[in-house]
Structure formats: C-alpha cells, structure tokens
Design an enzyme around this catalytic site. Structure first.
Site, PDB file in Angstrom:
ATOM      1  N   THR A 124      30.764  50.997  33.281  1.00 53.58           N
ATOM      2  CA  THR A 124      30.579  51.693  34.890  1.00 53.58           C
ATOM      3  C   THR A 124      29.377  52.643  34.985  1.00 53.58           C
ATOM      4  O   THR A 124      29.695  53.670  34.122  1.00 53.58           O
ATOM      5  CB  THR A 124      31.726  52.042  35.520  1.00 53.58           C
ATOM      6  OG1 THR A 124      32.801  51.028  35.342  1.00 53.58           O
ATOM      7  CG2 THR A 124      31.554  52.532  37.080  1.00 53.58           C
TER       8      THR A 124
ATOM      9  N   CYS B 111      39.254  55.996  36.307  1.00 54.91           N
ATOM     10  CA  CYS B 111      38.290  55.307  37.006  1.00 54.91           C
ATOM     11  C   CYS B 111      38.019  56.030  38.289  1.00 54.91           C
ATOM     12  O   CYS B 111      36.808  56.488  38.412  1.00 54.91           O
ATOM     13  CB  CYS B 111      38.647  53.883  37.228  1.00 54.91           C
ATOM     14  SG  CYS B 111      38.943  53.154  35.441  1.00 54.91           S
TER      15      CYS B 111
ATOM     16  N   LYS C 274      42.327  46.366  35.699  1.00 54.92           N
ATOM     17  CA  LYS C 274      43.264  47.407  36.053  1.00 54.92           C
ATOM     18  C   LYS C 274      43.948  47.650  34.819  1.00 54.92           C
ATOM     19  O   LYS C 274      44.513  46.869  34.389  1.00 54.92           O
ATOM     20  CB  LYS C 274      44.108  47.210  37.197  1.00 54.92           C
ATOM     21  CG  LYS C 274      43.622  46.675  38.465  1.00 54.92           C
ATOM     22  CD  LYS C 274      44.549  46.758  39.421  1.00 54.92           C
ATOM     23  CE  LYS C 274      45.222  45.348  39.644  1.00 54.92           C
ATOM     24  NZ  LYS C 274      44.290  44.024  39.676  1.00 54.92           N
ATOM     25  N   GLU C 275      44.071  48.921  34.402  1.00 58.13           N
ATOM     26  CA  GLU C 275      44.867  49.256  33.357  1.00 58.13           C
ATOM     27  C   GLU C 275      46.548  48.969  33.545  1.00 58.13           C
ATOM     28  O   GLU C 275      46.809  49.016  34.642  1.00 58.13           O
ATOM     29  CB  GLU C 275      45.156  50.675  32.941  1.00 58.13           C
ATOM     30  CG  GLU C 275      43.854  51.322  32.668  1.00 58.13           C
ATOM     31  CD  GLU C 275      43.956  52.891  32.141  1.00 58.13           C
ATOM     32  OE1 GLU C 275      45.042  53.323  31.789  1.00 58.13           O
ATOM     33  OE2 GLU C 275      42.911  53.463  32.030  1.00 58.13           O
TER      34      GLU C 275
ATOM     35  N   GLY D 236      51.501  58.491  48.269  1.00 57.35           N
ATOM     36  CA  GLY D 236      52.221  59.137  46.961  1.00 57.35           C
ATOM     37  C   GLY D 236      51.765  60.360  46.628  1.00 57.35           C
ATOM     38  O   GLY D 236      51.398  60.956  47.751  1.00 57.35           O
TER      39      GLY D 236
ATOM     40  N   VAL E 280      37.665  48.744  28.136  1.00 59.33           N
ATOM     41  CA  VAL E 280      36.957  47.591  28.614  1.00 59.33           C
ATOM     42  C   VAL E 280      36.552  46.683  27.648  1.00 59.33           C
ATOM     43  O   VAL E 280      36.631  45.407  27.668  1.00 59.33           O
ATOM     44  CB  VAL E 280      35.845  48.052  29.742  1.00 59.33           C
ATOM     45  CG1 VAL E 280      34.918  47.346  29.961  1.00 59.33           C
ATOM     46  CG2 VAL E 280      36.365  48.695  30.957  1.00 59.33           C
TER      47      VAL E 280
END
Ligand code: UGA
Length: 442
Positions: free
Chosen positions: A121, A267, A158-159, A260, A11
């Site tokens: 976070t 996260c 988002k990664e 999936g 981040v």
C-alpha cells in the site's frame, strides 16, 4: 508464468502461495535469512488460517521457493511483485525506502523486459517514483534499452481470511496505461477471474488512490457507527436496533457497521494517517479523515470510561479478567489493538489484569514480557479466577456463548464489560449480571 515476490510479509507471502497454488512458478525473496530458512522448512511466521498447508504443498511441488538471492529472484520472474513494508515515518507518511530499494535491486539485475508490480500500500505517485528509480539505475548501468513497466495492483485481503480473500477476490485492480501490461496481468490472474470479470483497469494513480479510499471508507463506516453507539448510550436507544434498521437500506448495507471499541490492525490506522498526511501536504484539510481518526482514538478508551465510572480512578485493589488481545478474531496480530489501550490504562490506574486470547498469548508476552500486574492465562475460564470483573476486547467465536454459572462462580462479582456487544443485555440481566456494553441500554 514465472513470478517473483519481494517481501515475505503478510501480503507477499499470501499472494505468493496463492499464485503458486494456481500453477504459477513463484519465488519469494526476503533479506531476512532466518525467515527464509524457516519458510523453506515450512514454518510460517504468522498465524493465518489455511496458509501453512498451502505453503508446504507448493514448496514441495516446486511451485513455490524461497531465497535471499535478489539477483536470482530478478532473473526468475517476468512479473516482479514489490510487497515489502511501508511503515509510517515520523510525519505519518508511508516510508518508501524499502520499496525504492527493491526498485533499484530489480534495475541492477534485470536483463530482459520486467513487469514491476506494486502490491504494497503506497501513496499516490509511488509508481512514478519507482519508475524514476529504475531509470536512474539503468542509466548508471548504461542499460536504458531494457524495457519495463510499473503497475499498481493493490491488495484487499483481510487478516484472518487472507487466503480465501486472495483466492476469491471481489475485484482485481490493475493500474497501468500499457496494453501489454494489462494482457500480462489478466493472464496472471486468469485462474481467479473465471465466472465474471473482476478485473478493473485504470491509470496508475487512480489504482493507488483506490486502495486508500477503500480502507478509509471502511474506517469511516466504523467510526460513524461508534459515534452513533455513544449517542445511543446517552439517549437510551439500542445501537443493535439502529444497526439493523439502517443496514437494511442497500445503500448503507450491513457490512462494517458493527460498533465496538475502535478499529486496530496494521492497515486502517496507518492508511488513514497516511492519506491525511498526503492531503495535508497538498494544502487540503482532511476534515473527514481527522474526525475518523479522532473518534477511533476516543473509542479505544470507551470501555475504560465505563470501568472508571463503576470503580473510580484508583484501581489498585482491582483485578480484571481480559478476554481477547488481538485486534480482531482469527489472528495473533496485536498491532494497534484496542485491548492494548485498555490494558495499559488499567495498569496505569494500578489494576492487575489476567489475560486470555486463543492465539495472541505469545505475541502478548513478546510485547509486554513478564509483569507482576499481568497474568497470562491458558484458558478463558482460568483468566476469570478471582477477578472483580470480566472485560471483552475481541469478538472471538469461543467468547460468544457465555457459561453464566462458570463466569459467576469464578468472578468476585458478576460484572461484565463487553467492548464487542456479544450478548443480549436482557439475557445478561436475567442471568444476574451487571452488564456494560457499547450503545445498548442495560
Ligand atoms: C483491512 C481491510 O478490511 C482489507 O480490505 C484490506 O486489504 C486490509 O485492511 C489491508 O489494507 O491490508 P484488516 O485490517 O485485516 O483488513 O481487518 P478488518 O477485518 O478490516 O478489521 C479492521 C478493524 O476494524 C478491526 O479492528 C475490527 O475489529 C474493526 N471493525 C470491523 C469494527 O470495529 N467494526 C466493523 O463493523 C468491522
């Protein structure tokens, strides 16, 4: 504007590079000397598309610098981001020791007004804890006249698409009750807020909770769809048709309803757990969050169950090819990756696993070292060689088109277990494969 970012993790580094690119003068501070030295030389510790050139360019232009000197960092920035890690501690709550250490460091060295921005976070109430920590340290210095505000400004990147997410944010949440802070933050983000106003200002606690609520809502969507997929499997329905059928309702939408073998990463698992702990400590039973977590845990074993149904529990004479190790495509991150659960259980049942991932091979080697029952393969095709079946755990682009002949010629038998529903079952059957996926009839 002069900005300091404490913490050069995912981040912090992405945010710093993007702010520097927008013309701000940004200094990154980290206690890890080795990491800072390497960053100065342009070595990026993570794989993230677009980040390396951004860091290099801004480092060379002088907009982005790296240091371990916290005092210098505090002197540099009027705006100081706290972007250090908040790993889960023993009871699942976010461990705030690094955040609070940075708060003390800022208070120890500040000599003028500082806007302290929580980017990590952190649980609801952390901004107040940071505030208390700063006041306490200022008191010790006899410097309570120094002004500051603590702002919550959660990150939603988002990664794998972190740079793009940061450059073009959907929303910029600013948690503060001070007008001066709101003005400063609007000024800081002005380059990213051009066409329509994406800034949403709210009180600090709402901003803190909004971050958890967003991730937990997304995790809920995924777990819900995973449960639907299991039901579809049993009733003979096709989850792909169900997905399209429900996604077409704009109230549901097409995003984040891909079933999936479970969500992973740093996260969702951590944030669901942390919010659960917060709720439990307050005497609230987090019924939905419990179910989301439980489904995810079960789902990570779903492909394995299909393997066991096919071959039994003793896999000691079996070799599997495994495509995909990272928790999702475009990253080398294997934290909480479903592939790990799959691999570790296959090993426990005696199987040998030949693995391939486009980016995470080094990470896999770092985590598991050299094992006799794992071969690190250089290409997706070499992983197939002599294996009894192919397993797919991550939906990398390069796995999406299957060269049927190569796969069939390399495997002992044409068997594919696909945890990401990459292929149409009818095409696979026509190509002569025994094909197992998630929530779709064979
Ligand atoms: C997530 C959020 O998407 C970001 O908005 C947030 O800022 C970030 O966490 C964070 O808190 O830092 P990230 O963990 O990088 O981002 O990855 P996602 O793209 O959200 O994927 C998470 C997991 O969900 C992956 O394992 C992915 O395979 C899985 N997933 C995603 C599904 O199984 N189905 C879907 O439909 C979507």
């Amino acid at each position: 504007m002069n900005v300091t970012v404490f913490g050069t993790g995912y981040v912090g580094l992405v945010q710093a590079a993007v702010l520097a690119e927008a013309g701000h003068r940004v200094t990154c501070i980290d206690i890890d000397e080795n990491k800072i030295e390497r960053l100065k030389q342009g070595h990026i510790p993570i794989f993230e598309p677009g980040l390396e050139p951004l860091v290099k360019r801004n480092n060379e232009s002088g907009n982005l610098s790296f240091s371990t000197n916290a005092a210098e960092g505090v002197a540099h920035g009027d705006l100081i981001f706290i972007a250090v890690g908040t790993p889960p501690d023993e009871d699942g709550s976010a461990d705030l020791q690094y955040v609070l250490t940075v708060a003390r460091t800022i208070a120890k060295h500040m000599s003028g007004k500082k806007y302290i921005i929580n980017k990590s976070t952190v649980p609801v109430g952390t901004a107040d804890k940071v505030r208390e920590e700063v006041i306490h340290t200022l008191q010790e210095r006899d410097a309570l006249n120094l002004e500051f505000d603590v702002i919550s400004n959660p990150e939603f990147l988002k990664e794998g698409s972190a740079v793009a997410d940061c450059m073009k944010p959907d929303r910029i949440i600013i948690g503060t009750s001070e007008q001066a802070s709101e003005r400063k933050m609007r000024q800081l983000y002005a380059p990213f807020n051009r066409n329509h106003d994406k800034v949403i200002v709210m009180d600090v606690r709402s901003a803190e909770l909004a971050k958890y609520a967003a991730n937990c809502m997304l995790a809920t969507k995924i777990s819900f769809m995973n449960e639907m997929a299991v039901i579809a499997d049993r009733v003979g329905a096709d989850i792909e048709s169900v997905r399209q059928g429900i996604g077409s309702d704009p109230r549901i939408g097409y995003h984040f309803i891909y079933p999936g073998i479970g969500y992973g990463g740093s996260c969702f698992p951590k944030d669901v757990q942390a919010l659960k702990t917060t709720a439990t400590k307050l005497g609230i039973e987090p019924k939905i969050l419990n179910a989301v977590e439980e489904r995810n845990h079960t789902q990570k074993h779903y492909l394995l169950e299909k393997v066991v149904e096919r071959y039994g529990k003793d896999l000691s004479d079996k070799t599997f090819a495994l495509w995909g190790l990272s928790f999702k495509p475009n990253t080398d991150d294997m934290r909480e990756a479903p592939a790990r659960v799959l691999m570790e259980n296959l090993w426990a049942m005696g199987a040998n696993v030949r693995v391939f991932d486009p980016e995470a091979m080094h990470e896999c080697e770092r985590i598991y070292g050299n094992r006799d029952d794992m071969q690190l393969c250089g290409t997706r095709d070499s992983a197939l060689s002599g294996a009894d079946a192919l397993l797919i755990a991550t939906e990398w682009q390069q796995f999406k088109s299957l060269d049927s002949n190569t796969v069939k010629n390399s495997l002992r038998e044409p068997v594919v277990f696909d945890g990401r529903n990459l292929y149409a079952p009818t095409d696979m059957a026509a190509a002569g494969f025994e094909y197992y996926c998630v929530g779709r009839p064979q």
